[in-house]
Each structure stands twice: as C-alpha cells, then as structure tokens.
Write a protein that holds these residues in place. Structure first.
Motif, PDB file in Angstrom:
ATOM      1  N   ALA A 108       1.530  -3.885   4.787  1.00 22.27           N
ATOM      2  CA  ALA A 108       1.683  -4.890   3.514  1.00 22.27           C
ATOM      3  C   ALA A 108       2.580  -6.257   4.174  1.00 22.27           C
ATOM      4  N   ASP A 109       3.431  -5.701   4.857  1.00 24.39           N
ATOM      5  CA  ASP A 109       4.356  -7.035   5.083  1.00 24.39           C
ATOM      6  C   ASP A 109       3.600  -7.952   6.172  1.00 24.39           C
ATOM      7  N   GLN A 110       2.734  -7.312   7.061  1.00 25.03           N
ATOM      8  CA  GLN A 110       2.061  -8.165   8.090  1.00 25.03           C
ATOM      9  C   GLN A 110       1.012  -8.951   7.313  1.00 25.03           C
ATOM     10  N   LEU A 111       0.157  -8.345   6.522  1.00 28.27           N
ATOM     11  CA  LEU A 111      -0.924  -8.758   5.693  1.00 28.27           C
ATOM     12  C   LEU A 111      -0.229 -10.013   4.863  1.00 28.27           C
ATOM     13  N   HIS A 112       0.834  -9.872   4.366  1.00 31.07           N
ATOM     14  CA  HIS A 112       1.312 -10.789   3.621  1.00 31.07           C
ATOM     15  C   HIS A 112       1.938 -12.065   4.429  1.00 31.07           C
ATOM     16  N   ASP A 113       2.286 -11.737   5.546  1.00 30.79           N
ATOM     17  CA  ASP A 113       2.744 -12.776   6.703  1.00 30.79           C
ATOM     18  C   ASP A 113       1.516 -13.740   6.889  1.00 30.79           C
ATOM     19  N   SER A 114       0.307 -12.989   6.984  1.00 28.88           N
ATOM     20  CA  SER A 114      -0.996 -13.429   7.350  1.00 28.88           C
ATOM     21  C   SER A 114      -1.782 -14.437   6.262  1.00 28.88           C
ATOM     22  N   PHE A 115      -1.385 -13.847   4.881  1.00 28.24           N
ATOM     23  CA  PHE A 115      -2.366 -14.421   3.931  1.00 28.24           C
ATOM     24  C   PHE A 115      -1.390 -15.317   2.755  1.00 28.24           C
ATOM     25  N   GLY A 116      -0.224 -14.517   2.926  1.00 26.50           N
ATOM     26  CA  GLY A 116       0.792 -15.383   1.786  1.00 26.50           C
ATOM     27  C   GLY A 116       0.362 -14.844   0.261  1.00 26.50           C
ATOM     28  N   GLY A 117       0.599 -15.731  -0.750  1.00 27.97           N
ATOM     29  CA  GLY A 117       0.430 -15.481  -2.004  1.00 27.97           C
ATOM     30  C   GLY A 117       0.808 -14.075  -2.517  1.00 27.97           C
ATOM     31  N   GLU A 118       0.194 -13.546  -3.496  1.00 25.17           N
ATOM     32  CA  GLU A 118       0.559 -12.493  -4.198  1.00 25.17           C
ATOM     33  C   GLU A 118      -0.201 -11.105  -3.513  1.00 25.17           C
ATOM     34  N   LEU A 119       0.153 -10.025  -2.988  1.00 20.69           N
ATOM     35  CA  LEU A 119      -0.336  -9.082  -2.234  1.00 20.69           C
ATOM     36  C   LEU A 119       0.008  -7.956  -2.710  1.00 20.69           C
ATOM     37  N   ARG A 120      -1.064  -6.980  -2.960  1.00 15.61           N
ATOM     38  CA  ARG A 120      -0.745  -5.641  -3.211  1.00 15.61           C
ATOM     39  C   ARG A 120      -1.739  -4.665  -2.333  1.00 15.61           C
ATOM     40  N   LEU A 121      -1.128  -3.556  -2.133  1.00 13.09           N
ATOM     41  CA  LEU A 121      -1.736  -2.637  -1.297  1.00 13.09           C
ATOM     42  C   LEU A 121      -1.485  -1.331  -1.663  1.00 13.09           C
ATOM     43  N   TRP A 122      -2.552  -0.396  -2.138  1.00 13.52           N
ATOM     44  CA  TRP A 122      -2.606   0.719  -2.643  1.00 13.52           C
ATOM     45  C   TRP A 122      -2.946   1.834  -1.517  1.00 13.52           C
ATOM     46  N   GLY A 123      -2.201   2.977  -1.504  1.00 10.78           N
ATOM     47  CA  GLY A 123      -2.523   4.086  -0.685  1.00 10.78           C
ATOM     48  C   GLY A 123      -2.037   5.364  -1.259  1.00 10.78           C
ATOM     49  N   THR A 124      -2.675   6.524  -0.773  1.00 11.41           N
ATOM     50  CA  THR A 124      -2.405   7.825  -1.048  1.00 11.41           C
ATOM     51  C   THR A 124      -2.000   8.488   0.051  1.00 11.41           C
ATOM     52  N   HIS A 125      -0.755   8.967   0.572  1.00  5.55           N
ATOM     53  CA  HIS A 125      -0.346   9.918   1.631  1.00  5.55           C
ATOM     54  C   HIS A 125       0.197  11.116   1.057  1.00  5.55           C
ATOM     55  N   GLN A 126      -0.360  12.411   1.443  1.00  4.80           N
ATOM     56  CA  GLN A 126       0.168  13.732   1.277  1.00  4.80           C
ATOM     57  C   GLN A 126       0.316  13.695  -0.024  1.00  4.80           C
ATOM     58  N   GLY A 127      -0.453  13.109  -0.987  1.00  3.76           N
ATOM     59  CA  GLY A 127      -0.777  13.397  -2.382  1.00  3.76           C
ATOM     60  C   GLY A 127       0.375  12.441  -3.083  1.00  3.76           C
ATOM     61  N   VAL A 128       0.998  11.574  -2.399  1.00  2.00           N
ATOM     62  CA  VAL A 128       1.917  10.681  -2.932  1.00  2.00           C
ATOM     63  C   VAL A 128       1.119   9.329  -3.067  1.00  2.00           C
ATOM     64  N   GLY A 129       0.908   8.458  -4.241  1.00  2.00           N
ATOM     65  CA  GLY A 129       0.427   7.255  -4.526  1.00  2.00           C
ATOM     66  C   GLY A 129       1.601   6.216  -4.056  1.00  2.00           C
ATOM     67  N   ILE A 130       1.300   5.349  -3.420  1.00  2.54           N
ATOM     68  CA  ILE A 130       2.066   4.351  -2.838  1.00  2.54           C
ATOM     69  C   ILE A 130       1.517   2.835  -3.203  1.00  2.54           C
ATOM     70  N   GLU A 131       2.187   2.075  -4.013  1.00  4.90           N
ATOM     71  CA  GLU A 131       1.764   0.703  -4.052  1.00  4.90           C
ATOM     72  C   GLU A 131       2.669  -0.222  -3.539  1.00  4.90           C
ATOM     73  N   SER A 132       2.354  -1.137  -2.557  1.00  7.11           N
ATOM     74  CA  SER A 132       3.471  -1.951  -1.876  1.00  7.11           C
ATOM     75  C   SER A 132       2.819  -3.492  -2.592  1.00  7.11           C
ATOM     76  N   VAL A 133       3.928  -4.078  -3.002  1.00  7.35           N
ATOM     77  CA  VAL A 133       3.810  -5.371  -3.776  1.00  7.35           C
ATOM     78  C   VAL A 133       4.614  -6.177  -2.850  1.00  7.35           C
ATOM     79  N   ARG A 134       3.711  -7.513  -2.737  1.00  4.70           N
ATOM     80  CA  ARG A 134       4.500  -8.367  -2.010  1.00  4.70           C
ATOM     81  C   ARG A 134       4.197 -10.059  -2.617  1.00  4.70           C
ATOM     82  N   LEU A 135       5.158 -10.654  -3.254  1.00  6.73           N
ATOM     83  CA  LEU A 135       5.273 -11.615  -4.171  1.00  6.73           C
ATOM     84  C   LEU A 135       5.278 -12.849  -3.593  1.00  6.73           C
ATOM     85  N   LEU A 136       5.136 -14.084  -4.111  1.00  3.37           N
ATOM     86  CA  LEU A 136       5.471 -15.386  -3.755  1.00  3.37           C
ATOM     87  C   LEU A 136       7.001 -15.658  -3.930  1.00  3.37           C
ATOM     88  N   GLU A 137       7.478 -16.088  -2.982  1.00  2.00           N
ATOM     89  CA  GLU A 137       8.931 -16.468  -2.891  1.00  2.00           C
ATOM     90  C   GLU A 137       9.406 -17.786  -3.532  1.00  2.00           C
TER      91      GLU A 137
END
Length: 85
Positions: free
Chosen positions: A56-85
């Motif tokens: 998520a950090d690397q994609l946000h560095d590439s594209f900026g804006g507001e970024l959300r990345l969803w994934g599920t790992h070992q049954g745990v849902g993770i949402e990573s959010v990167r916002l404009l500063e």
C-alpha cells in the motif's frame, strides 16, 4: 468551481513472504489526476511478493491520491488506507 475525481479499481494477487500464502487484493485509487491503466497494471504486477502494508505504501508513493487496499490473510481481513496529506 468543479471538483473532478477519478476512481480506479483493480484486483491482483501477491504472495506473503512469511508463510507463502497467495493473497487476493482489491485496490482502489481516488484522485483528480488521470492515471493510465497500463501504469496501474504494471505497478500491481511488480508486487508478486510482499506485505500488504508495504505494498500500500509503495502504490501510494507511485500514484498519490487516496488509496485503499483490501486483503484477507489467514482469515483476517485487512484494509490499508493511505490519504492525501
């Protein structure tokens, strides 16, 4: 004054470096900029192995804006959010 907003979504997979599990991710980028879909595809393909938060950090560095990345790992849902500063 008008505000423009482009919303890009993509799905990709990456392997977890800790346990080797293949994780399905959903990406959303919100930006007033125009992003060529080829850039998004190239950037997501470059992440064949990685930890979600770092991806998520690397994609946000590439594209900026507001970024959300969803994934599920070992049954745990993770949402990573990167916002404009």
């Amino acid at each position: 004054m008008s505000l423009k907003l482009n919303i890009y979504t993509a799905a990709f997979t990456a392997r977890c470096p800790n346990d080797g599990a293949l994780i399905d991710y959903k990406l959303e980028i919100r930006t007033p900029e125009t992003i060529m879909v080829e850039r998004i595809n190239e950037a997501t393909r470059a992440h064949d192995v990685g930890i979600q938060e770092q991806i998520a950090d690397q994609l946000h560095d590439s594209f900026g804006g507001e970024l959300r990345l969803w994934g599920t790992h070992q049954g745990v849902g993770i949402e990573s959010v990167r916002l404009l500063e």
